[in-house]
Design an enzyme around this catalytic site. Structure first.
Site, PDB file in Angstrom:
ATOM      1  N   CYS A  46      -9.258   2.866   6.089  1.00 48.65           N
ATOM      2  CA  CYS A  46      -8.475   3.928   6.738  1.00 48.65           C
ATOM      3  C   CYS A  46      -9.430   4.955   7.334  1.00 48.65           C
ATOM      4  O   CYS A  46     -10.509   5.194   6.795  1.00 48.65           O
ATOM      5  CB  CYS A  46      -7.568   4.625   5.719  1.00 48.65           C
ATOM      6  N   GLY A  56       0.810  -1.212   0.000  1.00 47.25           N
ATOM      7  CA  GLY A  56       0.000   0.000   0.000  1.00 47.25           C
ATOM      8  C   GLY A  56       0.845   1.264   0.000  1.00 47.25           C
ATOM      9  O   GLY A  56       1.833   1.365   0.719  1.00 47.25           O
ATOM     10  N   LEU A  68       0.812  -0.007   7.655  1.00 46.86           N
ATOM     11  CA  LEU A  68       0.905   0.514   6.287  1.00 46.86           C
ATOM     12  C   LEU A  68       2.228   1.223   6.012  1.00 46.86           C
ATOM     13  O   LEU A  68       2.281   2.239   5.314  1.00 46.86           O
ATOM     14  CB  LEU A  68      -0.289   1.444   5.982  1.00 46.86           C
ATOM     15  N   THR A  88      -8.262  -7.728   6.033  1.00 50.94           N
ATOM     16  CA  THR A  88      -8.127  -8.491   7.281  1.00 50.94           C
ATOM     17  C   THR A  88      -9.254  -8.183   8.271  1.00 50.94           C
ATOM     18  O   THR A  88      -9.838  -7.103   8.257  1.00 50.94           O
ATOM     19  CB  THR A  88      -6.785  -8.181   7.961  1.00 50.94           C
ATOM     20  N   ASN A 102      -1.721  -0.631  -4.978  1.00 47.18           N
ATOM     21  CA  ASN A 102      -2.639  -0.415  -3.870  1.00 47.18           C
ATOM     22  C   ASN A 102      -2.265   0.904  -3.195  1.00 47.18           C
ATOM     23  O   ASN A 102      -1.087   1.198  -3.004  1.00 47.18           O
ATOM     24  CB  ASN A 102      -2.514  -1.583  -2.880  1.00 47.18           C
TER      25      ASN A 102
END
Length: 305
Positions: free
Chosen positions: A132, A48, A75, A195, A101
């Site tokens: 997020c 990401g 991240l 997840t 991503n």
């Protein structure tokens, strides 16, 4: 019998096989290139990416659990500028589609990243991580509110001509409602699941094992939940669905395709076996050949309920 056809199409991109690497488990591709034949993979999805570099969370940030693992990496990534300067040159040499991503904390950040990535020809498509918090609206996670999800997908859609894949969070009451919101905002495909939020505890210390307290659960433990959600979403939307969650073998991957997935992503398995994605594609091919199935696309949504 000829070799089975493993090719599939996602939003106009033809993949040689349905197996992608999940974001955050395969670096930017280059890290695995010495150990893995990248041309045995359908697509590479990068770690990401954010506008600015991100250091991630303090350690410990990974813990094994029964049937999987918890991660709270946070991240961590190099940021868009370093990605363009240091990572894109390698991607020019790769014959496998590369999907980037990315994530942001505001609509403006998502749109700016989409605009920057739109200028990079080596990027075949983008995948938006909407798990997020929206810092401008009380920290609510974009991916748990249909209106917020619609807004972020719409902002990205208007900022790029590249195919837009949206990665859905399973930490919601109704995954179909989230899928509808993203499809209405003109997403080209949906990937799921991200997840599940979990935690691990050290009994003797009476403390959480992860420094971040909670983390994302992945691996075989989440597969039944992922299969159910993929099945629900694939029946509800007209755009392609990419299945993620505990895929360790070709059989696992084909089960996701029966549930309605056009392609799959392999994540946790990459930590156990760097060549997992290619191995899983080969296992899929072997199953099709052994069962007289000429084309993997015959498996998509063929579940008999």
């Amino acid at each position: 019998m000829q070799k089975p056809d493993l090719s599939v199409e996602i939003a106009g991109i033809t993949l040689r096989n349905p197996v992608m690497t999940a974001s955050g488990t395969f670096g930017y591709g280059e890290e695995f290139s010495e150990y893995v034949n990248l041309e045995a993979i359908g697509a590479i999805i990068t770690k990401g990416l954010s506008l600015k570099p991100k250091a991630g969370n303090p350690t410990p940030r990974i813990v094994e659990t029964t049937g999987g693992m918890l991660n709270a990496i946070g991240l961590q990534n190099v940021g868009i500028d370093a990605f363009v300067e240091k990572k894109v040159p390698f991607l020019r040499t790769v014959a496998t589609p590369v999907i980037v991503n990315f994530f942001g904390n505001t609509l403006e950040e998502y749109a700016e990243l989409a605009e920057r990535l739109d200028l990079i020809p080596e990027v075949a498509a983008v995948e938006i991580n909407i798990s997020c918090p929206n810092v401008k609206h009380g920290g609510i996670v974009f991916g748990t509110d249909p209106k917020a999800a619609y807004s972020v997908v719409k902002a990205v859609r208007e900022a790029t001509i590249k195919p837009v894949i949206v990665k859905l969070s399973p930490n919601v009451t109704d995954i179909v409602e989230m899928a509808w919101a993203c499809a209405d905002a003109e997403a080209d495909a949906l990937s799921l699941i991200n997840t599940l939020t979990g935690m691990a505890i050290d009994l003797d210390k009476r403390r959480p094992i992860l420094a971040n307290v909670t983390g994302g659960l992945s691996g075989p433990a989440v597969k039944p939940i992922a299969l159910r959600m993929v099945w629900q979403v694939a029946r509800a939307v007209k755009i392609p669905v990419i299945g993620i969650g505990g895929i360790m073998t070709g059989i696992d991957a084909l089960e996701f395709m029966l549930a309605g997935a056009t392609a799959v992503q392999v994540g946790t398995a990459n930590f156990l076996d760097p060549g997992a994605a290619g191995r899983i594609a080969a296992e899929m091919e072997r199953y099709l050949a052994d069962n007289g199935i000429a084309d993997v696309k015959e498996m998509i949504g063929a579940l008999e309920v």
